[in-house]
Design an enzyme around this catalytic site. Structure first.
Site: not given
Length: 263
Positions: A2-3, A53, A125, A169, A253
């Site tokens: 999932p994005e 995420k 990060r 993606n 990808r």
């Protein structure tokens, strides 16, 4: 995986189920979290935050549950007392009088104090979240042109959570189609108009996906419904130029694009 838009919608569902309600039962699978069970009973969830995420479930006693679903983790909302039939392994249960939220299969789960929130390696990060309403195209443009990112090809940059959190993606593919660029372009090579268009698309596309994906009421959304223009549409004609959409692999990808209008 999932994005950002899907993670944010999951957070919305969790909030709708238990936000503000006293916790009547708490259970953690991992031994290092067991001591928090009794400390959370009687407390309530104040809000559920997303950082790309990762999900941050904030409690009224200032503790925060950090969870990252990775590939297999999934949250579910059930009526309290219901036990879903599943082969997944339960990791977290947060129960209120009427609703319970369950986290299955995730392995990256921690409890953080306010101080630890500011020093957590993953949270340190990741870049700004594309769904943060305070993030502006101007800030995105500054990041694109920064020494750290300006020489990076978009194929990899738009998957790097350190650049902008929440992209993945399908968003990478759709954003680059929107602005007519390829995965091989770099920010340093764009003109002012291209930079401006990309900075806006990097925010507008995920926000449209979050707000309207799966909706069918075009009157309510004035026709601006999110749908894939190139993702998983290889072999079909491009709606912008009529060229045939192609599929290749970039940064390990699948990448979908139209050679006719992305160059």
């Amino acid at each position: 995986m999932p994005e950002g838009p899907e993670i944010r919608r999951a957070a919305d569902n969790l909030e709708a189920a238990i936000k503000g309600k006293p916790l009547t039962d708490v259970w953690f699978a991992f031994p290092q979290l067991k001591s928090y069970q009794s400390r959370l009973i009687g407390q309530h969830v104040t809000h559920v935050e997303t950082r790309g995420k990762a999900l941050l479930t904030h409690f009224s006693n200032d503790l925060t549950l950090y969870s990252h679903n990775q590939l297999y983790g999934v949250w579910r909302v059930v009526d309290t007392g219901e036990e879903p039939q599943t082969t997944r392994v339960l990791r977290v249960k947060l129960q209120t009088a009427d609703k319970t939220i369950l986290l299955y299969s995730a392995s990256d789960i921690e409890m953080l104090t306010p101080e630890q929130l500011t020093t957590h390696p993953f949270l340190q990060r990741v870049g700004p979240d594309v769904l943060d309403p305070n993030l502006t195209p101007e800030v995105v443009k500054e990041r694109l042109l920064s020494p750290r990112f300006r020489n990076r090809q978009f194929a990899g940059l738009l998957l790097d959570q350190a650049f902008l959190a929440g992209l993945g993606n399908y968003l990478r593919v759709e954003i680059l189609w929107q602005v007519g660029l390829t995965g091989n372009h770099k920010a340093k090579d764009l003109n002012a108009a291209q930079l401006d268009a990309l900075a806006h698309a990097l925010l507008d596309t995920p926000r449209l996906s979050y707000a309207t994906r799966g909706q069918v009421d075009e009157n309510k959304y004035h026709g601006a419904l999110f749908r894939f223009k190139v993702f998983h549409r290889d072999g079909e004609p491009c709606e912008r130029c009529g060229g045939i959409i192609e599929k290749t692999t970039l940064s390990s990808r699948p990448f979908y694009w139209c050679p006719g209008c992305q160059h």
